[in-house]
Enzyme design. Structure first.
Site, short mmCIF file in Angstrom:
data_model
loop_
_atom_site.label_atom_id
_atom_site.label_comp_id
_atom_site.label_asym_id
_atom_site.label_seq_id
_atom_site.Cartn_x
_atom_site.Cartn_y
_atom_site.Cartn_z
N ASN A 9 -38.02 58.49 3.48
CA ASN A 9 -37.18 59.49 2.82
C ASN A 9 -35.84 59.48 3.55
OD1 ASN A 9 -35.93 61.70 1.75
ND2 ASN A 9 -37.38 63.21 2.58
N LYS A 11 -33.24 61.01 2.78
CA LYS A 11 -32.51 62.28 2.64
C LYS A 11 -31.06 61.99 2.23
CE LYS A 11 -35.84 64.32 5.73
NZ LYS A 11 -36.19 65.33 6.74
N GLU A 99 -37.31 70.75 2.64
CA GLU A 99 -35.88 71.09 2.51
C GLU A 99 -35.58 71.64 1.11
OE1 GLU A 99 -34.72 67.29 4.01
OE2 GLU A 99 -35.64 67.91 5.89
N GLU A 169 -46.37 67.87 5.72
CA GLU A 169 -45.24 67.86 6.66
C GLU A 169 -45.07 69.25 7.25
OE1 GLU A 169 -42.36 64.39 5.45
OE2 GLU A 169 -41.70 66.27 4.57
N GLY A 175 -37.68 66.53 11.77
CA GLY A 175 -36.37 66.32 12.37
C GLY A 175 -36.22 66.93 13.75
N SER A 215 -41.32 63.79 12.22
CA SER A 215 -41.03 63.04 13.45
C SER A 215 -41.99 61.87 13.68
CB SER A 215 -41.00 63.97 14.67
OG SER A 215 -39.97 64.94 14.52
P1 13P Z 1 -38.30 63.24 10.16
O1 13P Z 1 -39.13 61.98 10.19
O2 13P Z 1 -36.85 63.01 10.41
O3 13P Z 1 -38.90 64.31 11.02
O4 13P Z 1 -38.37 63.80 8.64
C1 13P Z 1 -39.61 63.96 8.06
C2 13P Z 1 -39.41 64.24 6.63
O5 13P Z 1 -38.97 65.31 6.23
C3 13P Z 1 -39.75 63.18 5.67
O6 13P Z 1 -39.76 63.65 4.37
#
Ligand code: 13P
Length: 252
Positions: A9, A11, A99, A169, A175, A215
């Site tokens: 992802n 983002k 998010e 998640e 993050g 993460s």
């Molecule tokens: P991170 O791997 O940056 O923690 O993000 C996880 C995430 O939200 C994947 O959709």
């Protein structure tokens, strides 16, 4: 048999040129073993979907959107319809991401509409659930996730469910560099599968892939993937670098 799925992802990262460079770099890092017994999915931002589709054509790597509207078409300024995602070459779409829920205020009822519409249109939802830190501290992690499943998947038939991918998640792990321990993640994945078995029957529950996200990095993917109910990863930050995402794909 569940084929592990390693999903990126991105983002809101990567311009078109940067996306091309990242995919080129990733393809360079992968070999035949990288595709052995695993599936790979990339979810770039909408503006890079078209070039990504062209680059990924024939590679065996699937493409997905990061979100979609709850309607096929209409006066929805700024939205992307499931038909548009299909049109550009997507097979998957992430829905209910933390998010979307917590930054953009998407509620379970809207996410449920999106999940059902995605399935109707022939897109595979990667349906994301996860508790906040205060919910975990209050001992409500599992009940929060089960509530999200119950409302988000309301009206989805057992037949349709077999295609759905679930992503657990924990919000506090996204993050932040904090990962759920493999044992805590496994416990939640087992609880999710138990709920699926009760709702849809054992055989559907055994087929549904449950990804872990939050993460995931090259240095923790192996121990996460060793857990029996963790069927893949949904990777944010570490998917933005070809070498680290390739290492995650090549989990031991
Ligand atoms: P991170 O791997 O940056 O923690 O993000 C996880 C995430 O939200 C994947 O959709």
């Amino acid at each position: 048999m569940r084929t592990p799925l390693i999903a990126a992802n991105w983002k809101m990262h990567k311009t078109i040129d940067e996306a091309i460079e990242l995919i080129d770099g990733l393809l360079d890092q992968l070999d035949d073993d990288s595709f052995d017994g695993r599936e790979i999915l990339l979810c770039p931002p909408a503006t890079a979907l078209l070039v990504a589709a062209e680059q990924l054509d024939g590679t065996g790597i699937a493409l997905g959107g990061q979100n979609m509207a709850a309607a096929r078409e209409g006066a929805f300024t700024g939205e992307i319809s499931p038909l548009m995602l299909l049109d550009v070459g997507c097979d998957f779409v992430i829905l209910g991401h933390s998010e979307r829920r917590h930054v953009f205020g998407e509620e379970d009822a809207l996410i449920n509409k999106k999940v059902k519409l995605a399935l109707e249109c022939g897109l595979i939802p990667v349906f994301a659930v996860g508790e906040k830190l205060e919910q975990r501290k209050a001992g409500a992690a599992e009940s929060t996730v089960i509530d999200q499943l119950a409302t988000g998947l309301d009206g989805v038939s057992a037949n349709e469910m077999a295609d759905v991918v679930i992503a657990y998640e924990p919000v506090w792990a996204i993050g932040t560099g904090e990962t759920a321990s493999p044992q805590d993640a496994q416990a939640m994945h087992a609880a999710i599968r138990g709920w699926l078995a009760a709702q849809y029957g054992e055989s559907v529950a055994e087929d549904v892939r449950i990804l872990y996200g939050g993460s995931v990095k090259p240095n923790n993917v192996d121990e996460l993937m060793a857990e029996p109910d963790i069927d893949g990863a949904l990777v944010g930050g570490a998917s933005l670098d070809a070498e680290s995402f390739a290492r995650i794909i090549n989990f031991a």
